[in-house]
Design an enzyme around this catalytic site. Sequence first.
Site, short mmCIF file in Angstrom:
data_model
loop_
_atom_site.label_atom_id
_atom_site.label_comp_id
_atom_site.label_asym_id
_atom_site.label_seq_id
_atom_site.Cartn_x
_atom_site.Cartn_y
_atom_site.Cartn_z
N CYS A 18 0.90 -1.20 0.01
CA CYS A 18 0.07 0.20 0.11
C CYS A 18 1.00 1.14 -0.21
O CYS A 18 2.21 1.19 0.12
CB CYS A 18 -0.63 -0.04 1.36
SG CYS A 18 -1.99 -1.31 1.25
N GLY A 45 -1.02 0.87 -4.96
CA GLY A 45 -2.08 0.22 -4.81
C GLY A 45 -3.09 0.84 -5.61
O GLY A 45 -3.29 2.08 -5.94
N ASN A 119 0.74 0.37 5.59
CA ASN A 119 1.43 -0.35 4.54
C ASN A 119 2.09 -1.51 5.37
O ASN A 119 3.04 -1.21 6.24
CB ASN A 119 2.43 0.46 3.87
CG ASN A 119 3.37 -0.25 2.98
OD1 ASN A 119 4.29 0.12 2.58
ND2 ASN A 119 2.86 -1.48 2.52
N GLY A 120 1.88 -2.78 5.07
CA GLY A 120 2.29 -4.11 5.88
C GLY A 120 1.18 -4.92 6.05
O GLY A 120 0.20 -4.86 5.44
N CYS A 256 12.38 -5.48 3.15
CA CYS A 256 11.76 -6.17 2.02
C CYS A 256 12.55 -5.98 0.74
O CYS A 256 12.67 -5.08 0.28
CB CYS A 256 10.45 -5.95 1.84
SG CYS A 256 9.95 -6.57 0.40
N TYR A 262 10.77 -4.85 -7.20
CA TYR A 262 9.58 -4.47 -8.08
C TYR A 262 8.60 -3.41 -7.64
O TYR A 262 8.28 -2.70 -8.36
CB TYR A 262 8.64 -5.91 -8.04
CG TYR A 262 7.25 -5.63 -8.35
CD1 TYR A 262 6.22 -5.87 -7.57
CD2 TYR A 262 6.88 -5.36 -9.68
CE1 TYR A 262 4.94 -5.70 -7.99
CE2 TYR A 262 5.64 -5.16 -10.24
CZ TYR A 262 4.66 -5.31 -9.30
OH TYR A 262 3.36 -5.14 -9.68
N SER A 303 8.66 -2.65 -15.11
CA SER A 303 9.55 -3.01 -14.07
C SER A 303 10.82 -3.49 -14.52
O SER A 303 12.01 -3.61 -13.99
CB SER A 303 9.10 -3.65 -12.87
OG SER A 303 8.12 -2.82 -12.12
N ASP A 366 13.12 -9.73 -17.36
CA ASP A 366 12.02 -9.12 -16.01
C ASP A 366 12.49 -9.06 -14.72
O ASP A 366 13.61 -9.88 -14.52
CB ASP A 366 10.79 -10.20 -16.28
CG ASP A 366 9.51 -9.14 -16.09
OD1 ASP A 366 8.23 -9.88 -16.27
OD2 ASP A 366 9.73 -8.02 -15.52
N ASP A 367 11.95 -8.40 -14.03
CA ASP A 367 12.32 -8.43 -12.55
C ASP A 367 12.08 -9.43 -11.98
O ASP A 367 12.70 -10.09 -10.86
CB ASP A 367 11.74 -6.93 -11.98
CG ASP A 367 10.23 -7.17 -11.97
OD1 ASP A 367 9.51 -7.00 -13.00
OD2 ASP A 367 9.40 -7.74 -11.20
N CYS A 403 4.27 -14.67 1.02
CA CYS A 403 4.70 -13.63 2.18
C CYS A 403 3.86 -13.18 3.22
O CYS A 403 2.50 -13.29 2.81
CB CYS A 403 5.14 -12.22 1.01
SG CYS A 403 5.53 -10.64 2.27
N CYS A 454 14.61 -8.93 4.40
CA CYS A 454 13.67 -10.00 4.56
C CYS A 454 13.59 -10.74 2.82
O CYS A 454 13.41 -9.84 2.07
CB CYS A 454 12.44 -9.48 4.91
SG CYS A 454 10.88 -10.79 4.92
N CYS A 457 10.15 -14.73 1.00
CA CYS A 457 9.24 -15.20 -0.16
C CYS A 457 10.34 -16.13 -1.12
O CYS A 457 9.83 -16.78 -1.95
CB CYS A 457 8.80 -14.15 -1.17
SG CYS A 457 9.78 -12.96 -1.33
O1 LIG Z 1 4.94 -13.85 -12.90
P1 LIG Z 1 3.74 -12.74 -12.47
O2 LIG Z 1 2.63 -13.43 -11.47
O3 LIG Z 1 3.04 -12.35 -13.82
O4 LIG Z 1 4.41 -11.57 -11.67
C1 LIG Z 1 5.42 -10.82 -12.20
C2 LIG Z 1 5.28 -9.87 -13.15
O5 LIG Z 1 4.34 -9.13 -12.66
C3 LIG Z 1 4.98 -7.43 -12.54
O6 LIG Z 1 4.47 -6.85 -13.42
P2 LIG Z 1 3.27 -5.67 -13.34
O7 LIG Z 1 2.33 -5.99 -14.54
O8 LIG Z 1 2.56 -6.09 -12.11
O9 LIG Z 1 3.83 -4.34 -13.06
P3 LIG Z 1 5.06 -3.38 -14.12
O10 LIG Z 1 4.07 -2.48 -15.20
O11 LIG Z 1 5.60 -2.47 -13.05
O12 LIG Z 1 6.12 -4.53 -14.36
C4 LIG Z 1 6.38 -7.78 -12.40
O13 LIG Z 1 7.01 -6.70 -12.99
C5 LIG Z 1 6.45 -8.99 -13.75
O14 LIG Z 1 6.49 -8.68 -14.90
N1 LIG Z 2 -0.69 -3.85 1.19
C1 LIG Z 2 -0.69 -3.35 2.35
O1 LIG Z 2 0.18 -2.86 2.92
C2 LIG Z 2 -2.13 -3.48 2.91
C3 LIG Z 2 -2.10 -2.65 4.33
C4 LIG Z 2 -3.21 -3.72 5.09
N2 LIG Z 2 -2.75 -4.91 5.60
C5 LIG Z 2 -4.48 -3.94 4.39
O2 LIG Z 2 -4.88 -4.96 4.08
O3 LIG Z 2 -5.12 -3.22 3.80
MG LIG Z 3 6.21 -6.37 -14.74
#
Ligand SMILES: O=P(O)(O)OC[C@H]1O[C@H](OP(=O)(O)OP(=O)(O)O)[C@H](O)[C@@H]1O
Ligand SMILES: NC(=O)CC[C@H](N)C(=O)O
Ligand SMILES: [Mg+2]
Length: 482
Positions: A18, A45, A119-120, A256, A262, A303, A366-367, A403, A454, A457
């Site tokens: 978030c 978010g 956030n968390g 994290c 990402y 990303s 990709d990231d 996570c 951390c 994951c």
């Molecule tokens: O293996 P998956 O479950 O697909 O998750 C990983 C993908 O999702 C994210 O992209 P996203 O489209 O969320 O955002 P971005 O536009 O910042 O890359 C991340 O950058 C990877 O591309």
């Molecule tokens: N992604 C988050 O950090 C969300 C915060 C809070 N745990 C919620 O579910 O709203």
């Molecule tokens: Mg992506």
Amino acid sequence: MSTGEVPARDSTGPTEKCGVVGVSHETEGAALPTYYALYALQHRGQESAGIVTHDGFQQHEHIGMGLVGEAFDQGDIDTLHGQSGIGHVRYPTAGSVDESNAQPFTVSFEAGSLALSHNGNLVNTEALRSKLTEQGHAFSSDGDTEVIAHDLARNLLESDLVRAVKRTMERLHGSYALTVMHDDTVMGIRDPEGNRPLIIGELEDGYVIASESAAIDTLGGEVVRDVRPGELVVLDEDGSGFDAYQLQSPERTANCFFEYVYFARPDSVIDGELVYEVRRELGRKLYEEAGVETDVVMPVPDSGRAFASGYAEAAPDVEFAEGLMKNRYVGRTFIMPTQEARERAVRLKLNPIRSTVEDRSVTLIDDSIVRGTTSRQLVDLLREAGAESVHVRIGAPPITAPCYMGIDMADRDELIAAEGDVGAVEEQIGADSLAYISPSAVADSIGTARSDLCMGCVTGEYPYDIKGEATDRDVAAPVLDE
Ligand SMILES: O=P(O)(O)OC[C@H]1O[C@H](OP(=O)(O)OP(=O)(O)O)[C@H](O)[C@@H]1O
Ligand SMILES: NC(=O)CC[C@H](N)C(=O)O
Ligand SMILES: [Mg+2]
């Protein structure tokens, strides 16, 4: 859920990051700077956005589902009077994806009014909820954030602000970066592991606390410093400064690592590291560890871009091409609430430029791969566009475990690499070859010791025993003594 169980997961939703904001302004209303800061944090978010302000007499709030631009119009902003305010953009990590968990949470009680953005993710939510319920509290949501708000409100009845926050922090287990507003006093609180980012900025006539420094830049402010792990930062109501209180001091942090890979914006600086440079270094190291002979290197936007530029810089004599075009009106797919939405969004989002791939061997950077939603579809798309071969290189290690610290990647059975078998993932996404970066290269690129990150994951080892008990870290176990 008792503390003995793994935290219940909202099976429909990924849990996500978030974005939180807090503003104290000397001369102007807090609503507009908070709105712009939320816009800068939209990538953290997409499910709901909210702002609560205080004019010295009362709270004003507006919260809506959807993006910041959808949740607010000028009329809404005009109702948010006062020079103090907090804001939130949400991805659900605990609780349902609806208004009941949209934030900031507000609580009115004898000691005034409280608003809280989180956030968390807590790992002892239900233990705390049942204690507070026994003490007469009633909850309107099934999430974790409201529990924090009620615990703090309760402590504010019995103690001054600093002691009340300290008491609450002693009872929380898990990940939390908070902006809170008690009457018209705005503050920031970062969990003792520093799991989520939180940073302080100075504005022309005020101060801001936000999840990322990009929000401070957007307001034309200057970064002052990060909120330290275990620290409470209280902004002066007149926006002239702030006081800081180190309420918990663990020996180690659990930042994290996925923020750097990402979640955060590449132009943000987290704990002194520019995310963009970390990603380029990850790309260089990815080539060193897993480079492959190829005609063209291309990123998966958005990303993957910085990773690919670092990779291509390290790879001799290879062409770098933006061979995949991203539809600018499609947001982040990984953090959408259902798998069906994610699949559809990837199809809408990315389209290959045929001339860059036809009859050529392609390395796709990709990231991360989490569920495989993105890479599964992209490999097929590139082959349909005429690619002779598609090699996939990933700037994070395999995500093999969920996570519980605020970014639930998915329930374990949704994680494509849950079994840790790279060959099996390579086959599932249909790549000619697949390789990931090593965990040590991640720590080296971030410039932090692995023990201070951390990587739950990746390794399945979390800074807390996910049953909510303290582990060997010296952070006190939750004090639930009533
Ligand atoms: O293996 P998956 O479950 O697909 O998750 C990983 C993908 O999702 C994210 O992209 P996203 O489209 O969320 O955002 P971005 O536009 O910042 O890359 C991340 O950058 C990877 O591309
Ligand atoms: N992604 C988050 O950090 C969300 C915060 C809070 N745990 C919620 O579910 O709203
Ligand atoms: Mg992506």
